[in-house]
Design an enzyme around this catalytic site. Sequence first.
Site, PDB file in Angstrom:
ATOM      1  N   GLU A 190       0.836  -1.207   0.000  1.00  0.00           N
ATOM      2  CA  GLU A 190       0.000   0.000   0.000  1.00  0.00           C
ATOM      3  C   GLU A 190       0.865   1.249   0.000  1.00  0.00           C
ATOM      4  O   GLU A 190       0.569   2.238  -0.656  1.00  0.00           O
ATOM      5  CB  GLU A 190      -0.928  -0.014   1.226  1.00  0.00           C
ATOM      6  CG  GLU A 190      -1.979   1.086   1.236  1.00  0.00           C
ATOM      7  CD  GLU A 190      -1.565   2.303   2.038  1.00  0.00           C
ATOM      8  OE1 GLU A 190      -2.332   3.268   2.072  1.00  0.00           O
ATOM      9  OE2 GLU A 190      -0.461   2.315   2.618  1.00  0.00           O
ATOM     10  N   ASP A 237      -7.680   1.716   8.328  1.00  0.00           N
ATOM     11  CA  ASP A 237      -6.311   2.214   8.193  1.00  0.00           C
ATOM     12  C   ASP A 237      -6.048   3.290   9.249  1.00  0.00           C
ATOM     13  O   ASP A 237      -6.966   4.030   9.623  1.00  0.00           O
ATOM     14  CB  ASP A 237      -6.094   2.785   6.779  1.00  0.00           C
ATOM     15  CG  ASP A 237      -4.614   2.841   6.388  1.00  0.00           C
ATOM     16  OD1 ASP A 237      -3.752   2.466   7.203  1.00  0.00           O
ATOM     17  OD2 ASP A 237      -4.323   3.280   5.252  1.00  0.00           O
TER      18      ASP A 237
HETATM   19 ZN   LIG Z   1       1.194   4.655   5.700  1.00  0.00          ZN
END
Ligand SMILES: [Zn+2]
Length: 421
Positions: A190, A237
């Site tokens: 990511e 996240d």
């Molecule tokens: Zn990050």
Amino acid sequence: MFHVFLFFLTLLSCGYAYTTLSDETLKTIPEPGTDFNIKDGALLAPILRPRVPGTPGSTAVLNHFVEFFRTSLPEWRLEFQNSTSKTPATGNELIPFVNLIATRDPPWAPPGDVGRLALVAHYDSKLTPTGFIGATDSAAPCAMLMHAARSIDAALTERWEKMEAEGIGSEGYSGVQGHKGVQILLLDGEEAFMTWTHTDSLYGARSLAAEWEQTPNAAMSTFHNPISSISLFLLLDLLGAKNPTIPSYFRTTHWAYRAMGKLEQRLRALGQFKSSPNHPIKKKKRKAKEDAKKQSNNAKKTALKPRKEPQFLSESNNADTRTRGFVEDDHIPFMLRGVEILHMIPTPFPAVWHTMNDDGEHLDIDTVEDWAKLVTAFTAEWMDLEGFMHTSSATKRRAGEEYAQSDKKKRKSSPDEKSEL
Ligand SMILES: [Zn+2]
Ligand SMILES: *[C@@H]1O[C@H](CO)[C@@H](O)[C@H](O)[C@H]1NC(C)=O
């Protein structure tokens, strides 16, 4: 004709129907207990290490996930989705990216007829600064998803066995929305290797979305590929720091955001949120302190005033989202392909974001545990598990023991950038 039409309307309106979880069920949502210890906790500790794609740390963390599912959750189907890419930091070398997909579908359902709640987090860590741990980013979210999966597993089995016994599981009962399954996506790559751009970021997510788009389900399936099988993409996240504020980023999933916000409010009201200033333990401590003070002043003891109850999902009471703009993250390649997104990422980001301080010691474990509970509750409600979640504290403990044996630039896009996408 008229009747046929009505029939369809009923099916459509029931597609997302589920029974609200009762207070009793909310009170029995398991706590992760010692499994979230940052030094030796069975779920979280093994993830708290550098895990840059293609390095031994990455392989070790991936093995930890695989081992967890194989040992504790053998009913979940495991798949890897692999790719390689050059990165701006590594020249001509091809860096490997490995996504792990764990799926649990009703046993009778053909895979192409299952609509799935996808629970998503990235497990890679950022190349710089050297030694970066990424505890909120996203080691803790991965551990939350592991906890949610194991907390609903027995209830799924029980519910599906009951459905089969009643003949509901047979083919022909999928309705227009299909059967309901659940899937955990632990994504790689990511983070940007250098600076966040469309090509230096989201390596794993971009590869997975592109591959799934090109992988048709069997002919005559309810859903035409694994992308359209995703009924909701719930992405976690940067979670695990104290006092997060999560806006509702997407109008079309604001209803799901509100459903989660409602669960949060109820868990708080039931004294199930450890980070709450009104959690029974915190209140007791405060009361003892105040009473001691009053005693020394000879003042009369009075009842403790409740503190204002915070809320992670701060827009839960709003009929519509007010947020204009979103944060670039692993959902983007899926969103571009029409998937509905619910993004649990705080605005502002945690203060430790992309610094060496984003480590285990800076996590607020009460907050991490509360998130794990909330995600579990949301998943249990989505999967319609009311009446099947009877976890005693004994089985909770056993689940843990069994297992123990064995400069990214996320930025808020302006409305113009959003319409480009
Ligand atoms: Zn990050
Ligand atoms: C993908 O990567 C994993 C982990 O390295 C490996 O075990 C698996 O065999 C790979 N799968 C394929 C199809 O190459």
